[in-house]
Scaffold this motif. Sequence first.
Motif, PDB file in Angstrom:
ATOM      1  N   ASP A 155      40.987  64.007 -58.524  1.00  0.00           N
ATOM      2  CA  ASP A 155      40.921  64.691 -57.227  1.00  0.00           C
ATOM      3  C   ASP A 155      42.144  64.221 -56.456  1.00  0.00           C
ATOM      4  OD1 ASP A 155      40.370  65.622 -54.699  1.00  0.00           O
ATOM      5  OD2 ASP A 155      38.475  64.557 -54.472  1.00  0.00           O
ATOM      6  N   SER A 167      42.000  68.507 -59.405  1.00  0.00           N
ATOM      7  CA  SER A 167      41.588  69.322 -58.268  1.00  0.00           C
ATOM      8  C   SER A 167      42.544  69.060 -57.118  1.00  0.00           C
ATOM      9  CB  SER A 167      40.166  68.923 -57.879  1.00  0.00           C
ATOM     10  OG  SER A 167      39.803  69.478 -56.644  1.00  0.00           O
ATOM     11  N   PRO A 199      38.812  69.344 -49.800  1.00  0.00           N
ATOM     12  CA  PRO A 199      37.824  68.410 -50.338  1.00  0.00           C
ATOM     13  C   PRO A 199      36.974  69.119 -51.398  1.00  0.00           C
ATOM     14  CG  PRO A 199      37.821  68.383 -47.924  1.00  0.00           C
ATOM     15  CD  PRO A 199      38.667  69.541 -48.357  1.00  0.00           C
ATOM     16  N   THR A 239      48.566  62.587 -40.870  1.00  0.00           N
ATOM     17  CA  THR A 239      48.329  63.655 -41.845  1.00  0.00           C
ATOM     18  C   THR A 239      47.537  64.829 -41.282  1.00  0.00           C
ATOM     19  OG1 THR A 239      46.207  62.745 -42.549  1.00  0.00           O
ATOM     20  CG2 THR A 239      48.168  61.901 -43.672  1.00  0.00           C
ATOM     21  N   GLU A 256      53.795  68.675 -46.751  1.00  0.00           N
ATOM     22  CA  GLU A 256      54.689  67.727 -46.089  1.00  0.00           C
ATOM     23  C   GLU A 256      54.951  66.485 -46.927  1.00  0.00           C
ATOM     24  OE1 GLU A 256      51.974  69.124 -45.040  1.00  0.00           O
ATOM     25  OE2 GLU A 256      52.116  69.808 -42.972  1.00  0.00           O
ATOM     26  N   THR A 316      52.006  73.095 -54.394  1.00  0.00           N
ATOM     27  CA  THR A 316      51.450  72.653 -55.676  1.00  0.00           C
ATOM     28  C   THR A 316      52.230  73.271 -56.830  1.00  0.00           C
ATOM     29  OG1 THR A 316      49.304  72.456 -54.621  1.00  0.00           O
ATOM     30  CG2 THR A 316      49.316  72.448 -57.019  1.00  0.00           C
ATOM     31  N   TRP A 376      44.815  64.131 -53.523  1.00  0.00           N
ATOM     32  CA  TRP A 376      45.049  64.467 -52.116  1.00  0.00           C
ATOM     33  C   TRP A 376      46.533  64.390 -51.799  1.00  0.00           C
ATOM     34  CZ3 TRP A 376      47.547  61.781 -48.278  1.00  0.00           C
ATOM     35  CH2 TRP A 376      47.601  62.470 -47.042  1.00  0.00           C
ATOM     36  N   TRP A 377      47.030  65.444 -51.191  1.00  0.00           N
ATOM     37  CA  TRP A 377      48.415  65.459 -50.700  1.00  0.00           C
ATOM     38  C   TRP A 377      48.632  66.704 -49.871  1.00  0.00           C
ATOM     39  CZ3 TRP A 377      52.416  68.589 -53.347  1.00  0.00           C
ATOM     40  CH2 TRP A 377      51.910  69.380 -54.394  1.00  0.00           C
ATOM     41  N   GLN A 378      49.867  66.957 -49.454  1.00  0.00           N
ATOM     42  CA  GLN A 378      50.172  68.044 -48.524  1.00  0.00           C
ATOM     43  C   GLN A 378      51.563  68.605 -48.787  1.00  0.00           C
ATOM     44  OE1 GLN A 378      49.952  65.316 -45.022  1.00  0.00           O
ATOM     45  NE2 GLN A 378      48.235  66.608 -44.402  1.00  0.00           N
TER      46      GLN A 378
HETATM   47  C1  WTA Z   1      43.786  69.385 -47.868  1.00  0.00           C
HETATM   48  C2  WTA Z   1      48.192  71.171 -50.739  1.00  0.00           C
HETATM   49  C3  WTA Z   1      40.687  66.902 -49.723  1.00  0.00           C
HETATM   50  C4  WTA Z   1      44.025  68.388 -46.755  1.00  0.00           C
HETATM   51  C5  WTA Z   1      48.675  70.153 -51.778  1.00  0.00           C
HETATM   52  C6  WTA Z   1      45.523  68.445 -46.594  1.00  0.00           C
HETATM   53  C7  WTA Z   1      42.692  67.995 -49.618  1.00  0.00           C
HETATM   54  C8  WTA Z   1      45.811  69.884 -46.836  1.00  0.00           C
HETATM   55  C9  WTA Z   1      42.994  67.614 -50.937  1.00  0.00           C
HETATM   56  C10 WTA Z   1      47.213  70.136 -47.326  1.00  0.00           C
HETATM   57  C11 WTA Z   1      42.021  66.839 -51.639  1.00  0.00           C
HETATM   58  C12 WTA Z   1      44.634  68.760 -50.142  1.00  0.00           C
HETATM   59  N1  WTA Z   1      40.895  66.509 -50.981  1.00  0.00           N
HETATM   60  N2  WTA Z   1      41.549  67.634 -49.019  1.00  0.00           N
HETATM   61  N3  WTA Z   1      42.187  66.459 -52.899  1.00  0.00           N
HETATM   62  N4  WTA Z   1      44.209  68.102 -51.231  1.00  0.00           N
HETATM   63  N5  WTA Z   1      43.731  68.725 -49.169  1.00  0.00           N
HETATM   64  O1  WTA Z   1      49.831  71.646 -47.399  1.00  0.00           O
HETATM   65  O2  WTA Z   1      43.372  68.832 -45.588  1.00  0.00           O
HETATM   66  O3  WTA Z   1      48.526  73.371 -48.721  1.00  0.00           O
HETATM   67  O4  WTA Z   1      45.951  68.013 -45.319  1.00  0.00           O
HETATM   68  O5  WTA Z   1      48.995  71.080 -49.614  1.00  0.00           O
HETATM   69  O6  WTA Z   1      44.861  70.280 -47.828  1.00  0.00           O
HETATM   70  O7  WTA Z   1      47.359  71.462 -47.735  1.00  0.00           O
HETATM   71  P1  WTA Z   1      48.734  71.966 -48.344  1.00  0.00           P
END
Ligand code: WTA
Length: 635
Positions: free
Chosen positions: A397, A371, A375, A485, A403, A297, A399-401
């Motif tokens: 909100d 956020s 979750p 994922t 990866e 992030t 969502w990403w990773q």
């Molecule tokens: C979780 C962070 C729900 C999810 C950017 C994912 C989330 C993991 C969300 C990745 C969200 C991240 N809502 N779950 N908005 N954002 N996750 O690699 O399980 O530290 O697979 O990346 O965090 O975590 P990472």
Amino acid sequence: MSYYKVKDLENYFKMYKKSVREPRKFWDRIADENFVWYQRWDKVFEYDMQEAQFKWFLNAKVNITKNCIDRHLAKRGDKTAIIFEPNNPSEAAQHISYNELYVRVSKMANVLRDLGIKKGDRVCIYLPMIPDLAIAVLACARIGAIHSVVFAGFSAGALEARITDSDCKMVITSDGAYRGDKTINLKSIVDEALEKCPSVEKVLVVKRTNENVSMKDGRDIWAQPLLDAAMDNNVAEIMDAEDPLFILYTSGSTGKPKGMVHTTAGYMVYTAYTFKNVFNYEENDVYWCTADIGWITGHSYILYGPLLNGATTVIFEGVPSYPDFSRFWEVIEKHQVNQFYTAPTAIRALAKESIDYVQKFPLSSLKVIGSVGEPINEEAWHWYNDHVGGKRCPLVDTWWQTETGGIMVSPLPFITPTKPTYASLPLPGIQPVLMDELRNEIEGNQVTGSLCIKFPWPSIARTIWGDHQRYIDTYFKAFPGKYFTGDGALRDEVGYYRITGRVDDVIIVSGHNLGTAPIEDAINEHPAVAESAIVGFPHDIKGNALYGYVILKESGEYRNHDNLRKEINQLISDQVGPIAKLDKIQFVNGLPKTRSGKIMRRILRKIAEGDFSNFGDTSTLLNPEIVDEIKEGKI
Ligand code: WTA
């Protein structure tokens, strides 16, 4: 018309369709119009999902720092690129302009080159959240060295494992770090880690705390004298689109950490595009993401995304609880922050405290709040939306990773109507699908399944450093032809996605699949509850039963725990169904969390099962002491 910025909902759907129907044209246009290139690409992308081969902007030549810094100088030279807010509020904030950033990155880049760092070398950066961290990262990118930032809260063991895995030639660190009311001697942690890291030739040390540190002859060098003497301009290295930009280790819950590799052009295009759209950044806005640059992030949305857009980005050295729980809100007010991006875990921690901390501040500068990381439960969503966003700022909100490199599913502010706990719709270019256990794609709405992405996007990780097979096995085997994922998701009646948590957190009770997140949401709605985590444990009849770990708020009137247990189960029964009731509830003072704030469920599962034999690697835990405490509570 430009493709770079989505304008309204109708335009979003149009863009989305375009990105699916004509992905080459879509990304070609965005890459072409918004960046400076030494040489254009021959082909937009090439891929093979089975073998996990991805190439974007083939044969293009570019340097990401030219796009983050140099090209802004003519128009935005005096604009603030970075606002540094120190740990201690009585220390003055610093404003670093784009001109100054250019000079400081150039000097650092020259120092690194002089010390023998070349294109392709790995440099480990182990620094607190100070401007030197941003400058070190950008200086590596400037000369084509691959940065591997390790969060400065990691222990010597974790640092050593990461340095060794990618054979780093150099470590950039500081004498010490401030964190709340503590001072940490970072250099001594590096010294300990390096006892077993033969690849490291040089350690470059910047000053922050003026600790007494020991400097090893021939290896350790103070940065400042070299920076003072260095030339203040630097010719950027010409990088191929697919040259690695960085390695970032994911906080693995088992086994050795995975060094995710991101390459140059695709990552650049995608982080810039998503930053602009998800935060609706407008010129002269001040943007603040509270993550650490040691996590993805921070890479994508403190540094690269904002700087690629010529934004003003805040780097915050401190913690939300120091000097008191109003620190975040005070900083927003002080710097008139317009976009604020944080994690649910921070929101929940702050929501637990007196409301006065936040209500003291008007927070009227805020336009968008975000956020990320896990979750966001319904209660936290509303608290954040009401008390921070004042019900007027869209809550994205995201969502990403690690990866994925950049945000994948998120509302677009002022465009996508938000819905509590829903990350909502995929960004243009992103094609999520839900899969069932038989590996079939689940069509239609109001369904749940394993979240996969069926088509590549520019910033998908290219490999795991040194272990491509592991990359294939982890992400491309479970559902052939798709990127898996590891998360489960629900798609509602209008196609909005809600991420329900890791699929490995799904617990099957009496043949029913139960996601942990909705149950925890229900528990957390009890006024006495601050936070909770549930895990499964073996049960003779049901297969699995549920075990809940519950942290209570500090209120004395809820001491009658048995009543509380009943009330919690009633809430679950009402909101999720009687099947999801907990067989056991243990009240605890804390939960074992990784330094990025994730609950280590593996440990909780073991304790629930009564198996105290081997908790595996706990080196990444922020609060290892809590494990014994919970264990003792169990016995
Ligand atoms: C979780 C962070 C729900 C999810 C950017 C994912 C989330 C993991 C969300 C990745 C969200 C991240 N809502 N779950 N908005 N954002 N996750 O690699 O399980 O530290 O697979 O990346 O965090 O975590 P990472």
